[in-house]
Structure formats: structure tokens, C-alpha cells
Design a protein around this motif. Structure first.
Motif, PDB file in Angstrom:
ATOM      1  N   LYS A   1       1.830   3.372 -13.620  1.00 24.23           N
ATOM      2  CA  LYS A   1       2.520   2.177 -13.122  1.00 24.23           C
ATOM      3  C   LYS A   1       3.920   2.545 -12.624  1.00 24.23           C
ATOM      4  O   LYS A   1       4.357   2.075 -11.570  1.00 24.23           O
ATOM      5  CB  LYS A   1       2.599   1.123 -14.225  1.00 24.23           C
ATOM      6  CG  LYS A   1       3.232  -0.168 -13.774  1.00 24.23           C
ATOM      7  CD  LYS A   1       3.224  -1.195 -14.894  1.00 24.23           C
ATOM      8  CE  LYS A   1       3.908  -2.472 -14.437  1.00 24.23           C
ATOM      9  NZ  LYS A   1       4.064  -3.421 -15.536  1.00 24.23           N
ATOM     10  N   ALA A   2       4.626   3.369 -13.367  1.00 23.20           N
ATOM     11  CA  ALA A   2       5.977   3.785 -12.966  1.00 23.20           C
ATOM     12  C   ALA A   2       5.958   4.533 -11.640  1.00 23.20           C
ATOM     13  O   ALA A   2       6.831   4.329 -10.787  1.00 23.20           O
ATOM     14  CB  ALA A   2       6.615   4.632 -14.066  1.00 23.20           C
ATOM     15  N   VAL A   3       4.961   5.397 -11.444  1.00 23.56           N
ATOM     16  CA  VAL A   3       4.843   6.133 -10.177  1.00 23.56           C
ATOM     17  C   VAL A   3       4.627   5.153  -9.028  1.00 23.56           C
ATOM     18  O   VAL A   3       5.265   5.259  -7.979  1.00 23.56           O
ATOM     19  CB  VAL A   3       3.710   7.180 -10.247  1.00 23.56           C
ATOM     20  CG1 VAL A   3       3.333   7.692  -8.862  1.00 23.56           C
ATOM     21  CG2 VAL A   3       4.132   8.343 -11.143  1.00 23.56           C
ATOM     22  N   ALA A   4       3.740   4.201  -9.201  1.00 21.39           N
ATOM     23  CA  ALA A   4       3.477   3.218  -8.146  1.00 21.39           C
ATOM     24  C   ALA A   4       4.727   2.390  -7.843  1.00 21.39           C
ATOM     25  O   ALA A   4       5.069   2.159  -6.675  1.00 21.39           O
ATOM     26  CB  ALA A   4       2.310   2.315  -8.538  1.00 21.39           C
ATOM     27  N   GLU A   5       5.410   1.962  -8.880  1.00 24.88           N
ATOM     28  CA  GLU A   5       6.605   1.128  -8.689  1.00 24.88           C
ATOM     29  C   GLU A   5       7.777   1.898  -8.087  1.00 24.88           C
ATOM     30  O   GLU A   5       8.637   1.312  -7.425  1.00 24.88           O
ATOM     31  CB  GLU A   5       7.030   0.499 -10.017  1.00 24.88           C
ATOM     32  CG  GLU A   5       6.066  -0.569 -10.489  1.00 24.88           C
ATOM     33  CD  GLU A   5       6.406  -1.131 -11.859  1.00 24.88           C
ATOM     34  OE1 GLU A   5       7.263  -0.554 -12.576  1.00 24.88           O
ATOM     35  OE2 GLU A   5       5.799  -2.160 -12.219  1.00 24.88           O
ATOM     36  N   ALA A   6       7.825   3.203  -8.291  1.00 27.84           N
ATOM     37  CA  ALA A   6       8.935   4.019  -7.793  1.00 27.84           C
ATOM     38  C   ALA A   6       8.693   4.539  -6.375  1.00 27.84           C
ATOM     39  O   ALA A   6       9.520   5.296  -5.856  1.00 27.84           O
ATOM     40  CB  ALA A   6       9.180   5.195  -8.743  1.00 27.84           C
ATOM     41  N   CYS A   7       7.628   4.138  -5.748  1.00 31.37           N
ATOM     42  CA  CYS A   7       7.317   4.636  -4.405  1.00 31.37           C
ATOM     43  C   CYS A   7       8.509   4.435  -3.475  1.00 31.37           C
ATOM     44  O   CYS A   7       8.997   3.311  -3.325  1.00 31.37           O
ATOM     45  CB  CYS A   7       6.084   3.931  -3.842  1.00 31.37           C
ATOM     46  SG  CYS A   7       5.634   4.563  -2.201  1.00 31.37           S
ATOM     47  N   PRO A   8       8.978   5.501  -2.851  1.00 28.85           N
ATOM     48  CA  PRO A   8      10.152   5.389  -1.987  1.00 28.85           C
ATOM     49  C   PRO A   8       9.835   4.846  -0.586  1.00 28.85           C
ATOM     50  O   PRO A   8      10.749   4.656   0.216  1.00 28.85           O
ATOM     51  CB  PRO A   8      10.652   6.835  -1.910  1.00 28.85           C
ATOM     52  CG  PRO A   8       9.414   7.646  -2.055  1.00 28.85           C
ATOM     53  CD  PRO A   8       8.548   6.884  -3.031  1.00 28.85           C
ATOM     54  N   PHE A   9       8.569   4.621  -0.310  1.00 30.01           N
ATOM     55  CA  PHE A   9       8.152   4.100   0.986  1.00 30.01           C
ATOM     56  C   PHE A   9       7.698   2.646   0.830  1.00 30.01           C
ATOM     57  O   PHE A   9       7.278   2.246  -0.264  1.00 30.01           O
ATOM     58  CB  PHE A   9       7.023   4.957   1.563  1.00 30.01           C
ATOM     59  CG  PHE A   9       7.420   6.396   1.743  1.00 30.01           C
ATOM     60  CD1 PHE A   9       8.306   6.766   2.738  1.00 30.01           C
ATOM     61  CD2 PHE A   9       6.918   7.373   0.899  1.00 30.01           C
ATOM     62  CE1 PHE A   9       8.691   8.097   2.900  1.00 30.01           C
ATOM     63  CE2 PHE A   9       7.292   8.702   1.055  1.00 30.01           C
ATOM     64  CZ  PHE A   9       8.180   9.066   2.051  1.00 30.01           C
ATOM     65  N   PRO A  10       7.750   1.859   1.882  1.00 28.20           N
ATOM     66  CA  PRO A  10       7.374   0.441   1.785  1.00 28.20           C
ATOM     67  C   PRO A  10       5.857   0.264   1.735  1.00 28.20           C
ATOM     68  O   PRO A  10       5.215  -0.104   2.725  1.00 28.20           O
ATOM     69  CB  PRO A  10       7.982  -0.160   3.055  1.00 28.20           C
ATOM     70  CG  PRO A  10       7.960   0.966   4.041  1.00 28.20           C
ATOM     71  CD  PRO A  10       8.219   2.212   3.227  1.00 28.20           C
ATOM     72  N   ALA A  11       5.271   0.510   0.583  1.00 28.89           N
ATOM     73  CA  ALA A  11       3.815   0.519   0.427  1.00 28.89           C
ATOM     74  C   ALA A  11       3.163  -0.770   0.905  1.00 28.89           C
ATOM     75  O   ALA A  11       2.097  -0.736   1.533  1.00 28.89           O
ATOM     76  CB  ALA A  11       3.448   0.788  -1.034  1.00 28.89           C
ATOM     77  N   ALA A  12       3.768  -1.905   0.661  1.00 26.51           N
ATOM     78  CA  ALA A  12       3.184  -3.188   1.049  1.00 26.51           C
ATOM     79  C   ALA A  12       3.093  -3.336   2.564  1.00 26.51           C
ATOM     80  O   ALA A  12       2.271  -4.106   3.060  1.00 26.51           O
ATOM     81  CB  ALA A  12       3.990  -4.334   0.455  1.00 26.51           C
TER      82      ALA A  12
END
Length: 182
Positions: free
Chosen positions: A85-96
Motif C-alpha cells: 500500500k505504501a509503495v502504491a501511495e508513494a508513486c511519484p507519477f500521476p497514476a490516476a
């Protein structure tokens, strides 16, 4: 306390190498005493719960059991829900705002040394980009991983030397979070 983990197997069921049927993998995990065993896709994503052990000891047990059962070594990483979860939340790119095929995470067995990556001229790969994270590398590849020149460089042995590295697209990254959230 029981925790739910994802096991990320590297390099199986692709290109005719290292065939690991998911039904057999589920049976193997159950035989190791893990609970709530399930798999996702054919590319080596398994989920299980365990009351004892940590990521490293579970990796060692699973790696050894896979080699004994299938007759060949398969590198694997085990990560818990909190980490995923932390890896997903810390994504430096605009994943959405991106297509899932444009964004990838390479999970690593240890924290990457920034010095290995310092020599890469990121400007020479634009619009592709990468960022280092917590035991991972994020890759934005607008034309997908299969066409990514930067992805090819990042996966070379000199970049991953001494580490287990396995890559997942953003759809799988978010599914890992979802399937370990129990």
C-alpha cells in the motif's frame, strides 16, 4: 497475529521458461501451512496468510519449497499489505491520469543504491522517466514496457546486481494492494 502477504515470483510462465502452474503453487503454499491461499494471473502473484515469520524468512521458505517441488530455482519476493500500500501511495507519477500499461513498479529485494542510477542521463530517455522508492523503482513508459528503452536499461544485470527484481504493471500493483487487504 496473522498477516496477509503477496509472493511475487520472478520470470515464471513467460517465454516457455520456468512453468509453474498456479494450481500447483496454491497446493504448495497450502502445504507449507499458509492460509487463505490464492493466486492472481499466471505470471507469479500469490497471496497467503501466515501467523509466523517475516518477509525474509517467508521468502526463504517459499524459494526452497519451489525448487524442491518444481526442480528449478525461482526467485521470489514476499511483501505484506502495509508495504504494498505504501509503495502504491508513494508513486511519484500521476497514476490516476495514466493508462496502467504506462506505469510499472519493479520490486527489489533491497533498497537500491542511488549511485547505480546516477550515471543514467534521464533527459536522454524522455518522455520515459524513473524514480527510486522504498525497495522499488517506479517507471513511467508512455509506450508500454515492451517498447521502453529505459525499462531495458533498468533491467540489465549491472543495475540489479545482487538483488532480486521483478516488475509489475500498475493494474497488478493496485491488485496486490487489494488482495492483501484482508
Amino acid at each position: 497475529m496473522t498477516k496477509t502477504y503477496a509472493a511475487l515470483l520472478r520470470g515464471i510462465n513467460v517465454g516457455g521458461r520456468a512453468k509453474v502452474p498456479m494450481a500447483e503453487l496454491r497446493t504448495l503454499l497450502t502445504g507449507l501451512g499458509y492460509g487463505e491461499v490464492r493466486t492472481h494471473l499466471q505470471s507469479g502473484n500469490a497471496f497467503f496468510s501466515a501467523a509466523e515469520g517475516d518477509e525474509r524468512s517467508l521468502e526463504a521458505d517459499l524459494t526452497s519449497a519451489i525448487e524442491r517441488h518444481f526442480g528449478f530455482p525461482v526467485a521470489c519476493l514476499v511483501r505484506d499489505h502495509t508495504y504494498l500500500k505504501a509503495v502504491a501511495e508513494a508513486c511519484p507519477f500521476p497514476a490516476a491520469d495514466l493508462e496502467p500499461k504506462q506505469l510499472h513498479v519493479t520490486y527489489l529485494s533491497q533498497q537500491p543504491d542511488p549511485g547505480r542510477y546516477a550515471e543514467l542521463d534521464q533527459a536522454g530517455f524522455l518522455p520515459e522517466e524513473f524514480r527510486l522508492g522504498d525497495r522499488c523503482v517506479y517507471l513511467y513508459a508512455p509506450d508500454g514496457l515492451g517498447r521502453s528503452k529505459l525499462g531495458e536499461i533498468l533491467s540489465r544485470p549491472r543495475m540489479t546486481k545482487g538483488m532480486i527484481a521483478t516488475t509489475r504493471n500498475w493494474n497488478t500493483v493496485t491488485k496486490l494492494v487489494e488482495l492483501t487487504d484482508v
